[in-house]
Scaffold this motif. Structure first.
Motif, PDB file in Angstrom:
ATOM      1  N   PRO A   1       0.803  -1.225   0.000  1.00  0.00           N
ATOM      2  CA  PRO A   1       0.000   0.000   0.000  1.00  0.00           C
ATOM      3  C   PRO A   1       0.835   1.275   0.000  1.00  0.00           C
ATOM      4  O   PRO A   1       0.326   2.342  -0.307  1.00  0.00           O
ATOM      5  CB  PRO A   1      -0.821  -0.107   1.288  1.00  0.00           C
ATOM      6  CG  PRO A   1      -0.059  -1.041   2.152  1.00  0.00           C
ATOM      7  CD  PRO A   1       0.672  -1.975   1.232  1.00  0.00           C
ATOM      8  N   GLU A   2       2.139   1.178   0.310  1.00  0.00           N
ATOM      9  CA  GLU A   2       2.948   2.393   0.382  1.00  0.00           C
ATOM     10  C   GLU A   2       3.374   2.936  -0.981  1.00  0.00           C
ATOM     11  O   GLU A   2       3.982   3.993  -1.059  1.00  0.00           O
ATOM     12  CB  GLU A   2       4.179   2.184   1.272  1.00  0.00           C
ATOM     13  CG  GLU A   2       5.130   1.124   0.803  1.00  0.00           C
ATOM     14  CD  GLU A   2       4.829  -0.263   1.378  1.00  0.00           C
ATOM     15  OE1 GLU A   2       5.633  -1.164   1.149  1.00  0.00           O
ATOM     16  OE2 GLU A   2       3.794  -0.451   2.036  1.00  0.00           O
TER      17      GLU A   2
ATOM     18  N   SER B   1       2.907   5.090  -4.030  1.00  0.00           N
ATOM     19  CA  SER B   1       2.063   6.268  -4.224  1.00  0.00           C
ATOM     20  C   SER B   1       1.149   6.099  -5.434  1.00  0.00           C
ATOM     21  O   SER B   1       1.417   5.308  -6.333  1.00  0.00           O
ATOM     22  CB  SER B   1       2.937   7.513  -4.416  1.00  0.00           C
ATOM     23  OG  SER B   1       3.587   7.466  -5.676  1.00  0.00           O
ATOM     24  N   GLY B   2       0.089   6.893  -5.451  1.00  0.00           N
ATOM     25  CA  GLY B   2      -0.842   6.870  -6.577  1.00  0.00           C
ATOM     26  C   GLY B   2      -0.178   7.170  -7.908  1.00  0.00           C
ATOM     27  O   GLY B   2      -0.394   6.449  -8.891  1.00  0.00           O
ATOM     28  N   PRO B   3       0.658   8.253  -7.997  1.00  0.00           N
ATOM     29  CA  PRO B   3       1.324   8.534  -9.276  1.00  0.00           C
ATOM     30  C   PRO B   3       2.259   7.405  -9.730  1.00  0.00           C
ATOM     31  O   PRO B   3       2.306   7.075 -10.912  1.00  0.00           O
ATOM     32  CB  PRO B   3       2.110   9.819  -8.999  1.00  0.00           C
ATOM     33  CG  PRO B   3       1.394  10.478  -7.867  1.00  0.00           C
ATOM     34  CD  PRO B   3       0.849   9.338  -7.036  1.00  0.00           C
ATOM     35  N   ALA B   4       2.990   6.800  -8.793  1.00  0.00           N
ATOM     36  CA  ALA B   4       3.878   5.689  -9.154  1.00  0.00           C
ATOM     37  C   ALA B   4       3.056   4.486  -9.600  1.00  0.00           C
ATOM     38  O   ALA B   4       3.383   3.833 -10.598  1.00  0.00           O
ATOM     39  CB  ALA B   4       4.776   5.316  -7.983  1.00  0.00           C
TER      40      ALA B   4
ATOM     41  N   THR C   1      -7.632  -3.359  -2.907  1.00  0.00           N
ATOM     42  CA  THR C   1      -7.826  -1.919  -2.739  1.00  0.00           C
ATOM     43  C   THR C   1      -6.534  -1.118  -2.672  1.00  0.00           C
ATOM     44  O   THR C   1      -6.568   0.061  -2.368  1.00  0.00           O
ATOM     45  CB  THR C   1      -8.632  -1.635  -1.451  1.00  0.00           C
ATOM     46  OG1 THR C   1      -7.916  -2.175  -0.338  1.00  0.00           O
ATOM     47  CG2 THR C   1     -10.018  -2.250  -1.530  1.00  0.00           C
ATOM     48  N   SER C   2      -5.385  -1.721  -2.980  1.00  0.00           N
ATOM     49  CA  SER C   2      -4.128  -0.968  -2.969  1.00  0.00           C
ATOM     50  C   SER C   2      -4.155   0.064  -4.095  1.00  0.00           C
ATOM     51  O   SER C   2      -4.914  -0.069  -5.059  1.00  0.00           O
ATOM     52  CB  SER C   2      -2.948  -1.915  -3.169  1.00  0.00           C
ATOM     53  OG  SER C   2      -2.914  -2.383  -4.508  1.00  0.00           O
ATOM     54  N   PRO C   3      -3.311   1.105  -3.996  1.00  0.00           N
ATOM     55  CA  PRO C   3      -3.234   2.076  -5.098  1.00  0.00           C
ATOM     56  C   PRO C   3      -2.904   1.403  -6.432  1.00  0.00           C
ATOM     57  O   PRO C   3      -3.442   1.781  -7.464  1.00  0.00           O
ATOM     58  CB  PRO C   3      -2.116   3.027  -4.660  1.00  0.00           C
ATOM     59  CG  PRO C   3      -2.119   2.963  -3.169  1.00  0.00           C
ATOM     60  CD  PRO C   3      -2.483   1.534  -2.845  1.00  0.00           C
ATOM     61  N   PHE C   4      -2.040   0.372  -6.413  1.00  0.00           N
ATOM     62  CA  PHE C   4      -1.713  -0.290  -7.673  1.00  0.00           C
ATOM     63  C   PHE C   4      -2.909  -1.064  -8.216  1.00  0.00           C
ATOM     64  O   PHE C   4      -3.164  -1.045  -9.419  1.00  0.00           O
ATOM     65  CB  PHE C   4      -0.523  -1.232  -7.537  1.00  0.00           C
ATOM     66  CG  PHE C   4      -0.150  -1.834  -8.868  1.00  0.00           C
ATOM     67  CD1 PHE C   4       0.574  -1.100  -9.788  1.00  0.00           C
ATOM     68  CD2 PHE C   4      -0.558  -3.110  -9.216  1.00  0.00           C
ATOM     69  CE1 PHE C   4       0.889  -1.623 -11.035  1.00  0.00           C
ATOM     70  CE2 PHE C   4      -0.251  -3.650 -10.459  1.00  0.00           C
ATOM     71  CZ  PHE C   4       0.476  -2.908 -11.365  1.00  0.00           C
ATOM     72  N   GLY C   5      -3.647  -1.758  -7.364  1.00  0.00           N
ATOM     73  CA  GLY C   5      -4.828  -2.493  -7.817  1.00  0.00           C
ATOM     74  C   GLY C   5      -5.833  -1.577  -8.487  1.00  0.00           C
ATOM     75  O   GLY C   5      -6.387  -1.893  -9.540  1.00  0.00           O
TER      76      GLY C   5
ATOM     77  N   VAL D   1       1.959  -8.858  -9.082  1.00  0.00           N
ATOM     78  CA  VAL D   1       2.775  -8.800  -7.884  1.00  0.00           C
ATOM     79  C   VAL D   1       3.667  -7.574  -8.014  1.00  0.00           C
ATOM     80  O   VAL D   1       4.293  -7.364  -9.058  1.00  0.00           O
ATOM     81  CB  VAL D   1       3.648 -10.057  -7.714  1.00  0.00           C
ATOM     82  CG1 VAL D   1       4.553  -9.935  -6.493  1.00  0.00           C
ATOM     83  CG2 VAL D   1       2.792 -11.297  -7.599  1.00  0.00           C
ATOM     84  N   ILE D   2       3.714  -6.763  -6.962  1.00  0.00           N
ATOM     85  CA  ILE D   2       4.593  -5.600  -6.888  1.00  0.00           C
ATOM     86  C   ILE D   2       5.469  -5.802  -5.659  1.00  0.00           C
ATOM     87  O   ILE D   2       4.956  -5.969  -4.558  1.00  0.00           O
ATOM     88  CB  ILE D   2       3.790  -4.284  -6.741  1.00  0.00           C
ATOM     89  CG1 ILE D   2       2.765  -4.141  -7.869  1.00  0.00           C
ATOM     90  CG2 ILE D   2       4.726  -3.092  -6.663  1.00  0.00           C
ATOM     91  CD1 ILE D   2       3.362  -3.998  -9.242  1.00  0.00           C
TER      92      ILE D   2
END
Length: 157
Positions: A44-45, A47-50, A79-83, A115-116
């Motif tokens: 979850p850490e 960031s949205g832009p990344a 619900t993570s920013p990447f998802g 996977v990130i």
């Protein structure tokens, strides 16, 4: 008598660390879900832009392999920013996205897992379908992310 500067030996080793780690990520032990794909996971850490930059790049590469907008993509809800960024990028490329795993019987569905993994100051990203796996390392900045390695592609027979 001059001694050899040993720090010069570390440069090639560091240059190989990211591709080596990416190879391990793509081919090492994987926790497989019931559908044969790895379980999706993103910290979850990020960031949205990344997350948006990584998702946008990876989905564009996925579209090169499976064709843009030709199928419905099934994602496990996350619900993570990447998802969230991945779902938005898929829709931006014209894919229908389902998260509840329910579709019409005639609909072609491509299960997609990701996977990130943060590694050595970079982020390793992988997208997996039943026919292809894509992986790449990224350098994360305050404004987004930039590719730090070549794209790794593995096709399944």
């Amino acid at each position: 008598m001059r001694t050899f500067p040993h720090y010069l030996l570390l440069r090639p080793i560091r240059a190989l660390a990211t591709p080596f780690a990416l190879t391990i990520l793509l081919s090492g032990c994987q926790s497989m879900g019931t559908d044969g794909l790895v379980a999706s996971n993103a910290p979850p850490e990020i960031s949205g832009p990344a997350a948006s930059a990584i998702a946008g790049d990876m989905v564009s590469r996925l579209a090169e392999q499976i064709g843009p907008g030709k199928a419905t993509v099934a994602l496990k809800p996350e619900t993570s920013p990447f998802g969230q960024a991945l779902e938005a990028a898929l829709k931006g490329w014209g894919y229908a996205v389902v998260t509840d795993q329910k579709t019409d019987s005639g609909t072609k569905v491509i299960p997609l897992a990701y996977v990130i993994v943060p590694f050595d100051g970079q982020v390793l990203a992988r997208l997996s379908t039943d026919s292809v796996e894509l992986g790449r390392a990224y350098t994360v900045t305050a404004n987004g992310a930039m590719p730090a390695s070549a794209l790794s592609l593995m096709r399944r027979g």
